[in-house]
Design an enzyme around this catalytic site. Structure first.
Site, PDB file in Angstrom:
ATOM      1  N   GLY A  15       0.780  -1.238   0.000  1.00  0.00           N
ATOM      2  CA  GLY A  15       0.000   0.000   0.000  1.00  0.00           C
ATOM      3  C   GLY A  15       0.812   1.289   0.000  1.00  0.00           C
ATOM      4  O   GLY A  15       0.303   2.336   0.390  1.00  0.00           O
ATOM      5  N   ARG A  94      -4.914  -8.663  -8.802  1.00  0.00           N
ATOM      6  CA  ARG A  94      -5.891  -9.612  -9.301  1.00  0.00           C
ATOM      7  C   ARG A  94      -6.507  -9.047 -10.579  1.00  0.00           C
ATOM      8  O   ARG A  94      -6.886  -7.865 -10.617  1.00  0.00           O
ATOM      9  CB  ARG A  94      -6.969  -9.824  -8.245  1.00  0.00           C
ATOM     10  CG  ARG A  94      -7.984 -10.842  -8.652  1.00  0.00           C
ATOM     11  CD  ARG A  94      -8.718 -11.383  -7.453  1.00  0.00           C
ATOM     12  NE  ARG A  94      -9.875 -12.156  -7.874  1.00  0.00           N
ATOM     13  CZ  ARG A  94      -9.835 -13.412  -8.254  1.00  0.00           C
ATOM     14  NH1 ARG A  94      -8.692 -14.061  -8.281  1.00  0.00           N
ATOM     15  NH2 ARG A  94     -10.929 -14.044  -8.627  1.00  0.00           N
ATOM     16  N   LEU A  96      -9.124  -8.064 -13.186  1.00  0.00           N
ATOM     17  CA  LEU A  96     -10.533  -7.692 -13.054  1.00  0.00           C
ATOM     18  C   LEU A  96     -11.336  -8.296 -14.200  1.00  0.00           C
ATOM     19  O   LEU A  96     -10.823  -8.438 -15.321  1.00  0.00           O
ATOM     20  CB  LEU A  96     -10.653  -6.170 -13.075  1.00  0.00           C
ATOM     21  CG  LEU A  96     -10.062  -5.468 -11.842  1.00  0.00           C
ATOM     22  CD1 LEU A  96      -9.804  -3.997 -12.134  1.00  0.00           C
ATOM     23  CD2 LEU A  96     -10.977  -5.634 -10.634  1.00  0.00           C
ATOM     24  N   ASN A 110      -4.502   2.749 -13.293  1.00  0.00           N
ATOM     25  CA  ASN A 110      -3.546   1.819 -12.695  1.00  0.00           C
ATOM     26  C   ASN A 110      -2.148   2.417 -12.792  1.00  0.00           C
ATOM     27  O   ASN A 110      -1.874   3.237 -13.667  1.00  0.00           O
ATOM     28  CB  ASN A 110      -3.573   0.480 -13.451  1.00  0.00           C
ATOM     29  CG  ASN A 110      -2.640  -0.551 -12.841  1.00  0.00           C
ATOM     30  OD1 ASN A 110      -2.505  -0.642 -11.614  1.00  0.00           O
ATOM     31  ND2 ASN A 110      -1.971  -1.333 -13.677  1.00  0.00           N
ATOM     32  N   HIS A 112       1.721   1.041 -13.316  1.00  0.00           N
ATOM     33  CA  HIS A 112       2.451  -0.161 -13.701  1.00  0.00           C
ATOM     34  C   HIS A 112       3.949   0.155 -13.673  1.00  0.00           C
ATOM     35  O   HIS A 112       4.371   1.188 -14.202  1.00  0.00           O
ATOM     36  CB  HIS A 112       2.020  -0.602 -15.106  1.00  0.00           C
ATOM     37  CG  HIS A 112       2.685  -1.867 -15.546  1.00  0.00           C
ATOM     38  ND1 HIS A 112       2.277  -3.090 -15.083  1.00  0.00           N
ATOM     39  CD2 HIS A 112       3.727  -2.080 -16.373  1.00  0.00           C
ATOM     40  CE1 HIS A 112       3.065  -4.022 -15.610  1.00  0.00           C
ATOM     41  NE2 HIS A 112       3.943  -3.440 -16.394  1.00  0.00           N
ATOM     42  N   SER A 139       4.364   3.794 -15.373  1.00  0.00           N
ATOM     43  CA  SER A 139       3.326   4.386 -16.214  1.00  0.00           C
ATOM     44  C   SER A 139       2.005   4.393 -15.462  1.00  0.00           C
ATOM     45  O   SER A 139       1.634   3.397 -14.847  1.00  0.00           O
ATOM     46  CB  SER A 139       3.107   3.541 -17.486  1.00  0.00           C
ATOM     47  OG  SER A 139       4.330   3.286 -18.153  1.00  0.00           O
ATOM     48  N   ASP A 148      -2.702  -4.191 -19.169  1.00  0.00           N
ATOM     49  CA  ASP A 148      -1.660  -3.154 -19.210  1.00  0.00           C
ATOM     50  C   ASP A 148      -1.547  -2.479 -20.584  1.00  0.00           C
ATOM     51  O   ASP A 148      -0.458  -2.077 -21.000  1.00  0.00           O
ATOM     52  CB  ASP A 148      -0.288  -3.754 -18.815  1.00  0.00           C
ATOM     53  CG  ASP A 148      -0.282  -4.274 -17.378  1.00  0.00           C
ATOM     54  OD1 ASP A 148      -1.042  -3.759 -16.558  1.00  0.00           O
ATOM     55  OD2 ASP A 148       0.494  -5.215 -17.106  1.00  0.00           O
ATOM     56  N   GLU A 175      10.079   4.962  -5.983  1.00  0.00           N
ATOM     57  CA  GLU A 175      10.121   6.388  -5.599  1.00  0.00           C
ATOM     58  C   GLU A 175       9.437   7.245  -6.662  1.00  0.00           C
ATOM     59  O   GLU A 175       8.717   8.181  -6.353  1.00  0.00           O
ATOM     60  CB  GLU A 175      11.567   6.863  -5.468  1.00  0.00           C
ATOM     61  CG  GLU A 175      12.204   6.511  -4.149  1.00  0.00           C
ATOM     62  CD  GLU A 175      13.662   6.946  -4.110  1.00  0.00           C
ATOM     63  OE1 GLU A 175      14.032   7.943  -4.764  1.00  0.00           O
ATOM     64  OE2 GLU A 175      14.437   6.255  -3.420  1.00  0.00           O
ATOM     65  N   GLU A 177       7.158   6.176  -8.736  1.00  0.00           N
ATOM     66  CA  GLU A 177       5.717   5.870  -8.693  1.00  0.00           C
ATOM     67  C   GLU A 177       5.023   6.787  -7.697  1.00  0.00           C
ATOM     68  O   GLU A 177       3.949   7.331  -7.962  1.00  0.00           O
ATOM     69  CB  GLU A 177       5.493   4.409  -8.286  1.00  0.00           C
ATOM     70  CG  GLU A 177       5.965   3.406  -9.312  1.00  0.00           C
ATOM     71  CD  GLU A 177       5.657   1.971  -8.896  1.00  0.00           C
ATOM     72  OE1 GLU A 177       4.599   1.716  -8.316  1.00  0.00           O
ATOM     73  OE2 GLU A 177       6.498   1.088  -9.145  1.00  0.00           O
TER      74      GLU A 177
HETATM   75  C1  GRF Z   1       3.969  -1.144  -7.362  1.00  0.00           C
HETATM   76  O1  GRF Z   1       5.255  -1.343  -7.875  1.00  0.00           O
HETATM   77  C2  GRF Z   1       2.981  -0.981  -8.484  1.00  0.00           C
HETATM   78  O2  GRF Z   1       3.493  -0.326  -9.590  1.00  0.00           O
HETATM   79  C3  GRF Z   1       2.665  -2.404  -8.837  1.00  0.00           C
HETATM   80  O3  GRF Z   1       2.651  -3.083  -7.595  1.00  0.00           O
HETATM   81  C4  GRF Z   1       3.461  -2.397  -6.657  1.00  0.00           C
HETATM   82  C5  GRF Z   1       2.596  -2.062  -5.494  1.00  0.00           C
HETATM   83  O4  GRF Z   1       3.304  -1.498  -4.418  1.00  0.00           O
HETATM   84  N1  GRF Z   1       1.451  -2.479  -9.606  1.00  0.00           N
HETATM   85  P1  GRF Z   1       2.524  -0.807  -3.228  1.00  0.00           P
HETATM   86  O5  GRF Z   1       1.519  -1.827  -2.682  1.00  0.00           O
HETATM   87  O6  GRF Z   1       1.847   0.414  -3.735  1.00  0.00           O
HETATM   88  O7  GRF Z   1       3.576  -0.503  -2.208  1.00  0.00           O
END
Ligand code: GRF
Length: 202
Positions: A15, A94, A96, A110, A112, A139, A148, A175, A177
């Site tokens: 999370g 998971r 969808l 999302n 990714h 992304s 994706d 980081e 993200e």
């Molecule tokens: C992240 O790297 C996200 O891009 C991918 O799963 C990871 C989730 O990390 N889809 P978190 O649960 O947000 O720490």
């Protein structure tokens, strides 16, 4: 000013992206979104504990033993119970169902951990290293029924270093993200509200 877009964040684990989205909002309450629910298919997900500490409502139910469509119908009902307008997947591990994706079309985002369209699916960092890529990254994209493959809204690049392994690369991408997702969500929600207001004017 328009009401913030009511967002649900879907998680399956740690999370940290959910936390980044929440922090971004906390720093400026005038953001165009508000997290009204954190939902998970994994009752033990660490992110649920974080969300509760932040005072965010949570919903969880294990998907185990359930048909995908049935689980997604329950999830959808929970989202509607909370008047959710937009769903942000953040480490939701998971797939969808097509029916769920169709219902939320244009309102399902999302993040990714690759520079899409490169390295769709899992194990992205290892694959970027094996491919000899110069850059990795992340992304934010709209979710469509094709994994994706929905339209990319924003990307951030991370230079791959000669001594990187999947873990070191994942840490630097993460980081980015945390920086990118809140900005992309904010922009998308502003655009959504703008479109809503144009609709009312018409
Ligand atoms: C992240 O790297 C996200 O891009 C991918 O799963 C990871 C989730 O990390 N889809 P978190 O649960 O947000 O720490």
């Amino acid at each position: 000013m328009a009401e913030p877009v009511r967002v649900a964040v879907l998680i399956s684990g740690r999370g940290s992206n959910m936390l980044a989205l929440s922090e971004h909002k906390r720093r400026d309450p005038d953001r165009a979104y508000r997290i009204v629910l954190v939902a998970s298919n994994v009752p033990q997900a660490r992110g649920l504990v974080l969300a509760k500490r932040l005072g965010i409502k949570t919903w969880t139910r294990s998907h185990e033993g359930m048909a995908r469509e049935d689980f997604d119908a329950l999830l959808d009902a929970a989202l509607r119970d909370h008047d959710v307008e937009l769903v942000a997947l953040a480490g939701y591990m998971r797939l969808l169902s097509d029916a769920f994706v169709a219902k939320w079309e244009g309102r399902l985002l999302n993040i990714h951990p690759s520079l899409l369209p490169e390295h769709k699916g899992l194990d992205t960092h290892r694959r970027a290293l094996i491919a000899g890529d110069e850059y990795a990254g992340c992304s934010v994209h709209l979710v469509t029924t094709d994994l994706d493959s929905g339209p990319v809204l924003a990307q951030a690049r991370v230079k791959i270093r000669p001594r990187d392994d999947p873990e070191s690369l994942a840490a630097r991408v993460l980081e980015e993200e945390h920086r990118l997702y809140p900005i992309a969500l904010e922009e998308y929600c502003r655009a959504l509200r703008g479109a809503d207001e144009d609709g009312h004017d018409a």
